[in-house]
Design a protein around this motif. Structure first.
Motif, short mmCIF file in Angstrom:
data_model
loop_
_atom_site.label_atom_id
_atom_site.label_comp_id
_atom_site.label_asym_id
_atom_site.label_seq_id
_atom_site.Cartn_x
_atom_site.Cartn_y
_atom_site.Cartn_z
N GLY B 87 35.90 50.86 37.83
CA GLY B 87 37.27 51.43 38.69
C GLY B 87 36.27 50.96 40.48
N LYS B 108 38.02 47.55 36.64
CA LYS B 108 39.80 47.42 36.28
C LYS B 108 40.33 47.49 36.99
N PRO B 109 41.53 47.23 36.37
CA PRO B 109 42.06 46.93 35.39
C PRO B 109 41.54 45.31 35.39
N PHE B 110 41.26 44.72 34.15
CA PHE B 110 40.92 43.41 33.92
C PHE B 110 42.02 42.72 33.11
N GLU B 111 42.19 42.22 32.15
CA GLU B 111 42.75 41.01 31.56
C GLU B 111 41.82 41.21 30.18
#
Lengths: 507, 215
Positions: B87, B108-111
């Motif tokens: 993060g 984060k946030p990731f695909e």
């Protein structure tokens, strides 16, 4: 009695002339008449006549004159013959003259003293520099005396029945009149505001109880419509005779109240600014706090889609994903609510604040930052941590500030020793919270110096944090102090009064 | 990807229960064998998987930095490929993470696709590592079956010495050396001297004290 008062002088001269004529008449009677009485005693009338002029010197002068005339009359009538009854009569006359003169002189002295005191009173009244007026509240007294608790209507009637007998120029200036004469015979009820009515009722109530002097702050409207804040002090002189003489002094506190309000405003503004600055320093932590649940939400959502797309759809797994999306959504919302509270710029609240959860929540907020700088937080709170009355955002601001200071104080401490302690409990009936670090302590600086505005040991510090913390704690009726601790670091301790209805809140 | 038949193992270390759970759910939906750990210590205690595996690691774990842990792994000789998630992504960290051999670095946030692609790549790396390791292991087993004298000849031949020189070195006749050399080639299933040299490199058996042009 003024020098220029011509007619007065004339009248005095006439009266003195009459006295003189009377004295001459008595003298003539004494010498010429064959009466064998103490005619000279009649000089007493002359002295009494002169005494009316209220001048001691005149009384003395006429007393001497009359005595001389009495003696002259005796000499003329009887010569220096043997001492007999005429001599006795002369003696009686002289004694009567002397006593009358003495009594008159004393009366004049007393009158002069009273006059001086009246003058002094008037001088104080006129030149004191603050508004004073004397009112006749006897109609109000008659109205209220019978009643138990005065109703508002009764108070209004009683108020409007009061009459101002005398007022100084300051009163006129206070209410916006050109001259004080406009006030004499009037009353100030037309300047009352609603709050003044209530204060007036309280004044009457206390006057009835004889609870004087009375001080009440109330608001009036001047003739120009401006609102003024005034502290009225109402006194009853001993001989008030049913409130017929009530002395009222007024202190205009409008400016003072305005200044106070402005001061409070700028203090609140500063406090808020410092809080926002603190939030700025926490931005990375806050971003993380929000990002974590958002990341979980996105991943759970994608995961749920994948569970549904599988050849064998998995309802329990999908439901689990949805549950967690809800949980994390709430978690993100909670974080934002907490931050929004800290950023809030409003009037300080007064509510019961439970300290234990507040301390723990604050420690949690800083947890990430502390870990990143290798600091361990050690919270040791008594099980019976009480509540205090105040603004939880401001109190959290104090905790945040003290904890962040402690963290920064340990920047050059070896990592294994970096410990931040928070102790909380009740000592001597007050709440005590201590935030301690293991940093380098205060060195040669007096701990008290750290509370001075703009005092800072940090390179990018503003030096307002601790000063603001202290004013927050003081506004809550508490104390914030600093001292060195046994680990060589610094300890900041604040004490706060515990709320009275503690039992109810704890339950 | 149905993935139901896959038994590849993905370990996830993240101190945030919800993030950990979400990554776990996503990977399970793809049919991976997922193991979740709150702290690196748990992962170290559990030991390595015996199937192709990779590690999804939060870079800022409470108590210790994920990056430090990546170095600890390397120093322990654990070659599990690592995918970093964070993060707090920033460039210095990315650089450090990639230098320490991370497969990928995901803020984060990731695909989900990004993560799954990275996991796929990491597992391929591990698979290749495992195959290579297996090859070396079987090669070593053959090598261990050579006679001591054959091992000596092996070590000297791959340095580039001629049979005559090897013979002189070992105090043997040139003929004997030739015979040993032939046995070595046969036993090691080497197609050529070059092949044998490659094997020697993998096994680390070249006699490094010998210099062809030295004294």
């Amino acid at each position: 009695m003024g020098i220029g008062a011509g007619p007065d002088d004339w009248r005095i001269a006439m009266r003195l002339g009459m006295a003189m004529l009377l004295a001459l008449g008595i003298f003539a009677l004494d010498v010429l008449s064959p009466l064998q009485g103490a005619v000279a005693v009649l000089y007493v009338v002359v002295i009494l006549l002169v005494a009316r002029e209220q001048r001691r010197s005149l009384v003395v002068f006429f007393a001497v004159l009359c005595a001389t005339m009495a003696m002259a009359g005796y000499l003329v009538s009887h010569g220096l013959d043997a001492i007999g009854s005429p001599t006795m009569r002369l003696g009686v006359s002289l004694v009567a003259i002397a006593i009358t003169a003495a009594l008159s002189a004393r009366q004049i002295t007393a009158a002069e003293a009273r006059h001086h005191s009246d003058e002094r009173y008037r001088l104080i009244f006129d030149a004191s520099g603050f508004p004073i007026w004397e009112s006749d509240w006897s109609p109000a007294y008659k109205l209220l005396r019978a009643g138990e608790t005065p109703t508002l209507e009764l108070v209004q009637r009683a108020g409007s029945a009061a009459i101002i007998r005398n007022a100084n120029q300051e009163v006129a200036r206070l209410f916006g009149y050109a001259d004080r004469s406009e006030l004499v015979g009037a009353n100030i009820i037309e300047h009352h505001t609603i709050s003044a009515e209530a204060a007036q009722a309280r004044i009457f109530e206390r006057l009835l109880r004889g609870d004087v002097p009375i001080e009440e702050e109330m608001q009036f409207r001047t003739t120009s419509g401006e609102l003024i804040d005034v502290v009225l002090r109402v006194t009853l002189p001993q001989d008030h005779n049913g409130w017929s003489r009530v002395l009222v002094t007024a202190l205009d506190v409008t400016q003072r109240n305005r200044d106070q309000a402005r001061l409070a405003e700028s203090q609140a503004e500063l406090t808020h600014m410092s809080r926002v600055t603190t939030l700025g320093q926490l931005a990375a932590s806050i971003a993380h706090e929000v990002n974590q649940p958002l990341s979980a939400i996105i991943t759970y959502a994608k995961s749920g889609q994948r569970w549904l797309k599988r050849e064998a759809q998995d309802a329990p797994e999908t439901a689990d994903c949805l549950d967690h999306i809800v949980i994390n959504g709430k978690r993100a919302a909670d974080v934002i609510a907490r931050i929004r509270d800290l950023a809030r710029n409003g009037d300080p609240r007064r509510e019961a604040v439970r300290m234990a959860p507040l301390i723990e929540e604050t420690a949690e907020l800083l947890q990430r930052d502390m870990i990143a700088s290798g600091v361990r937080i050690n919270v040791a709170l008594a099980t019976d941590m009480p509540s205090v009355l105040g603004d939880h955002v401001q109190l959290q601001q104090v905790l945040l500030n003290l904890m962040m200071n402690a963290q920064q104080a340990m920047a050059s401490t070896p990592t294994p020793d970096r410990e931040l302690r928070i102790d909380g409990g009740v000592r001597d009936g007050v709440l005590v919270v201590e935030v301690s670090d293991c940093g380098a302590g205060f060195g040669d600086t007096e701990p008290e110096d750290f509370f001075r505005p703009f005092f800072t040991t940090k390179r990018d510090g503003m030096g307002m944090g601790l000063s603001i913390c202290r004013s927050i704690i003081e506004q809550h009726g508490g104390k914030l102090t600093a001292s060195g601790n046994e680990k060589g670091g610094a300890s900041f301790t604040f004490r706060l009064p515990i709320t009275e209805d503690e039992g109810r809140i704890a339950a | 990807m149905t993935g139901a038949a896959k038994a590849d193992c993905v370990c996830v270390i993240d101190d945030d229960e919800e993030v950990r759970g979400s990554v776990g759910s996503l990977l399970r939906a793809e049919g991976y064998d997922v193991r979740l750990y709150e702290a690196p210590s748990g992962f170290l205690e559990a030991g390595a998987c015996d199937v192709p595996s990779c590690l999804v690691l939060d870079i800022r774990l409470s108590g210790e930095s994920g990056l430090d842990f990546q170095e600890i792994l390397a120093s322990h000789g654990l070659s599990t490929p690592v995918i970093l998630i964070t993060g707090h992504g920033d460039i210095p960290m990315t650089v450090r993470g990639m230098r320490a051999g991370a497969i990928d670095f995901l803020p984060k946030p990731f695909e989900d696709d990004q993560l799954l692609a990275a996991v796929g790549r990491a597992l391929e790396v591990d698979r290749a590592q495992r195959t290579a390791a297996q090859g070396i292991a079987s090669l070593r087993a053959i090598f261990e079956r050579l006679t001591p004298r054959e091992k000596d000849v092996f070590g000297l031949v791959v340095t580039g010495l001629m049979n005559k020189q090897v013979a002189a070195h070992l105090g043997l006749s040139e003929i004997t050396v030739k015979i040993h050399r032939g046995n070595v080639m046969k036993k090691m299933e080497a197609q050529s001297l070059a092949d044998l040299v490659r094997m020697a490199e993998l096994l680390g058996v070249r006699d490094v004290t010998i210099h062809r042009y030295g004294t």
